[in-house]
Structure formats: C-alpha cells, structure tokens
Write a protein that holds these residues in place. Structure first.
Motif, PDB file in Angstrom:
ATOM      1  N   ASN B 123      30.490 -40.759   0.847  1.00 48.96           N
ATOM      2  CA  ASN B 123      30.465 -39.336   1.528  1.00 48.96           C
ATOM      3  C   ASN B 123      31.816 -38.687   0.653  1.00 48.96           C
ATOM      4  O   ASN B 123      31.803 -37.534   0.708  1.00 48.96           O
ATOM      5  N   GLU B 124      32.863 -39.380   0.740  1.00 49.19           N
ATOM      6  CA  GLU B 124      34.141 -38.897   0.167  1.00 49.19           C
ATOM      7  C   GLU B 124      33.872 -38.432  -1.403  1.00 49.19           C
ATOM      8  O   GLU B 124      34.377 -37.429  -1.710  1.00 49.19           O
ATOM      9  N   MET B 126      31.326 -37.440  -2.497  1.00 50.39           N
ATOM     10  CA  MET B 126      30.527 -36.191  -2.211  1.00 50.39           C
ATOM     11  C   MET B 126      31.299 -34.934  -2.147  1.00 50.39           C
ATOM     12  O   MET B 126      31.313 -33.743  -2.693  1.00 50.39           O
ATOM     13  N   ARG B 127      32.556 -35.229  -1.270  1.00 47.74           N
ATOM     14  CA  ARG B 127      33.093 -33.939  -0.917  1.00 47.74           C
ATOM     15  C   ARG B 127      34.006 -33.617  -2.082  1.00 47.74           C
ATOM     16  O   ARG B 127      34.214 -32.352  -2.588  1.00 47.74           O
ATOM     17  N   PHE B 138      25.945 -34.552  -6.748  1.00 43.57           N
ATOM     18  CA  PHE B 138      26.070 -34.710  -5.288  1.00 43.57           C
ATOM     19  C   PHE B 138      24.578 -34.919  -4.812  1.00 43.57           C
ATOM     20  O   PHE B 138      24.541 -35.841  -4.030  1.00 43.57           O
ATOM     21  N   ASN B 142      24.331 -38.044  -2.375  1.00 43.67           N
ATOM     22  CA  ASN B 142      23.364 -38.173  -0.984  1.00 43.67           C
ATOM     23  C   ASN B 142      22.139 -39.168  -0.921  1.00 43.67           C
ATOM     24  O   ASN B 142      22.467 -39.570   0.350  1.00 43.67           O
ATOM     25  N   GLN B 185      28.914 -28.386   2.037  1.00 45.31           N
ATOM     26  CA  GLN B 185      30.020 -28.637   2.834  1.00 45.31           C
ATOM     27  C   GLN B 185      29.601 -29.375   4.337  1.00 45.31           C
ATOM     28  O   GLN B 185      29.951 -30.166   4.651  1.00 45.31           O
ATOM     29  N   SER B 187      26.872 -30.419   5.049  1.00 43.65           N
ATOM     30  CA  SER B 187      25.929 -31.755   4.853  1.00 43.65           C
ATOM     31  C   SER B 187      27.004 -32.841   4.963  1.00 43.65           C
ATOM     32  O   SER B 187      26.890 -33.682   5.577  1.00 43.65           O
ATOM     33  N   VAL B 188      28.134 -32.677   4.263  1.00 41.75           N
ATOM     34  CA  VAL B 188      29.349 -33.616   4.453  1.00 41.75           C
ATOM     35  C   VAL B 188      29.768 -33.886   5.638  1.00 41.75           C
ATOM     36  O   VAL B 188      29.908 -35.242   6.027  1.00 41.75           O
ATOM     37  N   HIS B 191      27.207 -35.858   7.755  1.00 42.95           N
ATOM     38  CA  HIS B 191      27.397 -37.328   7.371  1.00 42.95           C
ATOM     39  C   HIS B 191      28.281 -37.951   8.038  1.00 42.95           C
ATOM     40  O   HIS B 191      28.085 -39.134   8.730  1.00 42.95           O
ATOM     41  N   GLU B 192      29.457 -37.339   8.171  1.00 44.54           N
ATOM     42  CA  GLU B 192      30.788 -38.101   8.851  1.00 44.54           C
ATOM     43  C   GLU B 192      30.416 -38.184  10.324  1.00 44.54           C
ATOM     44  O   GLU B 192      30.584 -39.211  11.124  1.00 44.54           O
TER      45      GLU B 192
END
Lengths: 228, 228
Positions: B123-124, B126-127, B138, B142, B185, B187-188, B191-192
């Motif tokens: 996920n990081e 992805m950011r 991306f 995902n 954004q 989405s990320v 995820h967290e």
DNA sequence: GTCATAGTTATCGTATACGATTTCGTACTT
DNA sequence: AAGTACGAAATCGTATACGATAACTATGAC
C-alpha cells in the motif's frame, strides 16, 4: 418452469444452433438430470456417436462445461463428471449463500405483489411435496421459488453465478449431500419468513442476511450430520 | 507478484502443456495486457498461425475465454474481445464488490501479522505511485494488495470469482472507466483502514461491509463522473 | 447519387485422419 | 503368488480439408 438445466445458455430455443451448442446442452442436461453421475467417464468419441456428429464440437462443449465446473477434463486422460468431494460441496454452498444473498437483496425492491403471491404458491406446493415425499420435485420447486424472486434481478452476472451453483449442486444430486432430515420443513418456513421480510420492505442488509442464512443453514445441517 | 493475468490456470508452469492450454494462456495474456483491446476481432486462423499451430486448439481456448466472459463468440461471425459497455462495467464492479467483500471477510481471521505488514508495504508503494503518476503499476499493486489478504482464503471458488472479475476489468483497462480523479488517493486510505480493521480483529460483518464498500466506492465515483 | 442485387472473398463449423499417450491385459520373472 | 515388463487396445490431441455462412465489393437500375 421446473426445468432441469438452469442458465441463460441452457436451451436456446431454435434448431439453428451450432452442434457445439447442442452438444453442450445435451451433456449438461444429462449431468443435471443425473443420467451422468459424478465420476462418470465422458468418452468423447462415444458422446459424438450418440449425438450423431464428430468429436470436435463435443470437445468444445466439454471445455465449456469444464469452465463451469461441471466436468473435469484431464489432459490425455479424459473427461469425467466432477466431484462429490465434501470440501467441494462446502465451497459451492458457501459461495451460493453469498451470491444468493446478494441476488435476493438486489432483487427485493423490484419484486411486486404478484410475484410474491406466485412465490408463495410455489412454497405451498413445496409444503405438499413434503407430505408425499417427493424430493426431486421439491428441489425443482425450490429453484422455482428463488427464480421468481430473482426475476427482476438487476445484475445478470450475479444471477449467472447463482445458476452455475445450482447446476453444480444438481450434478451431485443423488449423492449423500442432500436431504438432511427435517431440513426441508425448516426450509419452507424460512421461505415464508423471507417473503414477509420482502413484503414489509425490510432493508437490503436484513434481507441479504436472511437469504444468506437460508442457504448456510442447509450447509450447517449437512455438516452437523456429517460429523456424527 | 505483479503478474498480468490472474487466476489459478493462468500459467501452468511446465512446457508439457496442451496447445489448447497454451493458446488459452497466450490469448488471455494479450487481452489482459491490453494488446487486444475490446472489440478486437480474434480471427482464429490468424491466431493459430501466430502461435504456430492449427485452429482446433485455438477454438477451444476461445471457448474457454468466452465462458469467463473475456471474449464474445458469435456463431458464424467470429470472436471479439468483449465489451466496454458501461452496463457491463457496472455489473462486473457490483459483483466484484460482493465477492471481494466475502473473500476479505472469510480471509480476515486467517491473516497473520507478517501478511499485514506485507500488505501495508504494498500500500505504501501504491502511495508512491500516486506521486509519480503510474496508473498501470498502481493497478497491479492494487491487485497485489488484495492478493496478500486473500492468500489464505478458505474458499477457492470465491477467489476464482474475484480473479475472473479482475481479468474482466483488466481487459477494459485502457478505456474511460478507470482512474477517476482523486479516487486513487481515497483507495489507499481505505486500504489502511481495512488493515486496521483486520488487525483489531473486527467481526466478519464489519470487515465484509468495509471491503465491499471499498470496491463500491470506485464504482460510485465512476457513476458520478459519468453522469456529468 | 443512392439503393438493391449478384458475385467474390474471408472466415467459420465440422468431418475425417492419424500420431501420441495412456490404460489395460497378458506373459514372464523372481 | 506377487510383481514387473512388454504389447495391444482404447482414447486423446491436433492437423488438414472442405462445405456453409456471413461480410464485403462491384455492378447496374432508378
């Protein structure tokens, strides 16, 4: 209604079908009707001869059935009607509980009172089946019941998944999995409860949970019995 | 990880594959990678020639892809890579939200802290992708993120449905559907939030709803944009 | 200039054919 | 008697071939 094989592509009405499609429909029907039981060896040449055409369209049909999980096709070995495996049953039932739950919740707001009445009539027939002990008809009616609810389902993909699950279950009909004592009665009761929820305009989440649990309970009943 | 085509049968490791399987893998890869875009006409003879074998195995491969919804095969007309249709997109996303939700909820209790850490690392990444604006990567990440969560999914059928949905989306990658501004954004962040829910041992229902909403939000963002 | 029609080409659908692989049965060995 | 090795039969996998269908093109009528 009360057809055997379920699914959009099951029986395209016309005679103007490709042999490949005919073969697909024919073999699928035999599996779902129980003429070909799990483990049954599907010899391509033999099926082709039975149907009166060559192996090529039959192969394509088998491949399609394989993709739907009804057939296992092993390289250089052959095709067999797929599996009784309890694990497989669990997977299928669990998946069905999810997709049926979703299909019911999505359909619920679109069901009119006429459909409700029809579903209720089907459920009454199911109740009668219990007295005469007609499990085959009971299963067919059970599909009819849910089919009525899904008539206006806004998502055909989900409906397709439901149908695939049903066909898969049908292929193992005569095995040990079905008809846990007492479960059928309970099922009829749950149907009525589900109808009342829909009539009362219950929210999607409640309906989804009820529909999901309806399928899950059948699975639980099997698991409880299998444990003994 | 970060493969293109997803699914158990995507890449059987050995060279000892049937040509039918090879053809399946090859065509599927081209579709998922975007070499064959939606509407692309799949001429059997041409594909057969490209791959160096005859049309029969290619036909079987196409049939299989048809069953998975990646290809549309019309009688006496031919096969084309299937559809951009917004309705189809809606169906696929809605179905995905349901099966991903279920897959996440079923997997959650089985995810260990190591996997959580890996998912978080993905996920990081992805950011970071957001800053360099790398949408292709991306999307791949995902899938990786969710794949980590699904690693111990107890129901392979559901996982298979997830993969089919992903492949279907991949086939329409370059179309107008993806990448609504700002959605990535969000989405990320989701995820967290999902990871924290899992870590905290939230109940299945809560996790399912969150995972389902995660996909549904992407759909909503598209619908909102499409309306304008 | 546009539409309809006939002819041509491209492509599909299926049959047949044959090499490759597996399975089964039999004979031989220990 | 049990196990192994060999050979035969069954079946699969794929190539090739050809009739059938649909898409395209060109020609002619209005």
């Amino acid at each position: 209604m009360t057809e055997t094989a379920v699914g959009s592509t099951a029986v395209e009405n016309a005679a103007a079908q490709s042999k490949s499609q005919q073969a697909y429909a024919a073999v699928k029907a035999r599996i779902v009707e129980g003429a070909y039981t799990p483990g049954y060896r599907l010899v391509l040449a033999k099926i082709a001869e039975d149907l009166g055409f060559s192996v090529v369209p039959v192969r394509e049909a088998i491949r399609r059935l394989e993709a739907e999980g009804l057939v296992k096709f092993e390289r250089n070995v052959g095709a067999t009607v797929s599996g009784i495996d309890p694990t497989e049953y669990l997977y299928t039932m669990q998946t069905l509980s999810i997709v049926e739950g979703a299909a019911t919740a999505l359909s619920a707001p679109l069901i009119d009172s006429v459909s409700i009445a029809r579903a209720r009539a089907v459920n009454e027939e199911m109740r009668e089946c219990l007295e005469h002990f007609d499990p085959v008809r009971f299963t067919a009616l059970n599909q009819d019941f849910h089919s009525v609810l899904f008539e206006h389902c806004p998502n055909p993909h989900i409906l397709d998944l439901v149908h695939r699950g049903w066909n898969r279950l049908a292929s193992i009909r005569s095995s040990t999995f079905r008809f846990v004592p007492g479960r059928a009665q309970e099922s009829v009761r749950e149907h009525e409860a589900l109808l009342q929820l829909i009539e009362s305009g219950a929210d999607a989440d409640t309906i989804e949970k009820a529909a999901r649990q309806h399928r899950a309970s059948t699975l639980d009943a099997y698991l409880a019995q299998a444990k003994q």
